[in-house]
Structures are given as C-alpha cells and as structure tokens.
Design a protein around this motif. Structure first.
Motif, PDB file in Angstrom:
ATOM      1  N   MET A   1       0.678  -1.594   0.044  1.00  0.00           N
ATOM      2  CA  MET A   1       0.068  -0.088  -0.171  1.00  0.00           C
ATOM      3  C   MET A   1       0.705   1.369  -0.469  1.00  0.00           C
ATOM      4  N   VAL A   2       0.866   2.152  -0.871  1.00  0.00           N
ATOM      5  CA  VAL A   2       1.304   3.723  -0.869  1.00  0.00           C
ATOM      6  C   VAL A   2       0.690   4.430   0.674  1.00  0.00           C
ATOM      7  N   LYS A   3       2.038   5.266   1.479  1.00  0.00           N
ATOM      8  CA  LYS A   3       1.074   5.892   2.344  1.00  0.00           C
ATOM      9  C   LYS A   3       1.224   7.176   1.902  1.00  0.00           C
ATOM     10  N   VAL A   4       0.167   7.922   2.448  1.00  0.00           N
ATOM     11  CA  VAL A   4       0.316   9.545   1.689  1.00  0.00           C
ATOM     12  C   VAL A   4       0.872  10.367   2.152  1.00  0.00           C
ATOM     13  N   GLU A   5       1.654  10.804   2.556  1.00  0.00           N
ATOM     14  CA  GLU A   5       1.621  12.024   3.763  1.00  0.00           C
ATOM     15  C   GLU A   5       1.930  13.697   3.278  1.00  0.00           C
ATOM     16  N   ILE A   6       1.717  14.311   4.020  1.00  0.00           N
ATOM     17  CA  ILE A   6       1.520  15.768   3.858  1.00  0.00           C
ATOM     18  C   ILE A   6       2.452  16.249   4.433  1.00  0.00           C
TER      19      ILE A   6
END
Length: 156
Positions: free
Chosen positions: A1-6
């Motif tokens: 899975m891809v983890k999105v970070e702001i």
C-alpha cells in the motif's frame, strides 16, 4: 500500500526556488527563471560537454571513442601514403622528365638549324645556276645541253 503524507511548506528550506510565501501561492508572478541559478557565469563549452559524460553509457562512449580513433588513424595513414606517392611522382618527373624535355628541345633546335642551312644552300645554288636574263630578251641557254645542278649532299 501507498502511504500519503502531507508536507508542510514551512518545513522546507526558505532558500528553495520551489518554496513560496503564502501570498504567492495563488499568484504566478514569480517563476523559476527569475530565481538566481547556481551555474557559474564563466562556464565554457568544454565544461558543458564534459558534464555530458555522465549521460552517455560507458559502452556507447567506448564504441564512439574506438570509431573516432580508427577513423583518425586511417586518415593519418592515408595522408602519409598520399604524400609518399606525390613525392615519388614529383622526383621522378624531375629526374626523368626534365632531361627528356631538354634533349627534345635541343633536337628540335638542331633540326631547325639544318633546315635553315639547307634553305641557304638551295638559295645560293639557285642564284648561281640561273644566269641573268634581261627582260624581254631571249634565253642563251641551249635546250639540248643538260641543266647544271648544284652540289647535292648524299642521302638527299
């Protein structure tokens, strides 16, 4: 899975050309071309070409280098061979052709002198053989008497 970070913009460095202030987030008046570059002003063409070395793979660089060196060596050998051939032709022309031309010129000069001498002899013989005849007078030459010919050299 891809983890999105702001990522917050305030965490990035303020000197980055991509960082923008809150007021310029919506305006496009500031562009990357207006930001100063790290490229030195005295960069030469050689420096730019040297930097391209990293772009071309080593196998391709080796192939290009070997072709250029083979072509250069072929042209150098061909130039030396052409120079040697030109040297042989020039020296042969001087050693063989020049004496031949001089001999032919001397021979033509001798032939011309012989023709002039023969013409002089024939002119003198014609003057001695023909007696003076006054205009309108009869000839004192007896037709039964053979004509006197001048000296004729042997072979003519």
């Amino acid at each position: 899975m891809v983890k999105v970070e702001i990522v917050d913009e305030q965490e990035t460095s303020p000197n980055s050309p991509y960082a923008s202030s809150a007021s310029s987030r919506t305006s496009s008046s500031v562009s990357l071309s207006s930001v100063s570059s790290d490229v030195p002003a005295a960069e030469t063409l050689y420096d730019r070409l040297a930097a391209l070395v990293d772009i071309v793979p080593p196998t391709t660089r080796h192939a290009i280098s070997s072709r250029v060196s083979r072509t250069t060596s072929f042209l150098v050998r061909g130039g030396k061979m052409a120079g040697n051939v030109a040297w042989v032709v020039a020296t042969s022309a001087l050693l063989v052709g020049l004496p031949l031309v001089l001999v032919l010129e001397d021979e033509s000069r001798i032939v011309q002198q012989e023709k002039e001498m023969l013409a002089q002899q024939q002119g003198a013989q014609a003057m001695m053989a023909a007696p003076f005849q006054p205009p309108g007078g009869s000839s004192s030459v007896d037709p039964s008497r053979p004509k006197q010919q001048g000296l004729v050299p042997p072979g003519f």
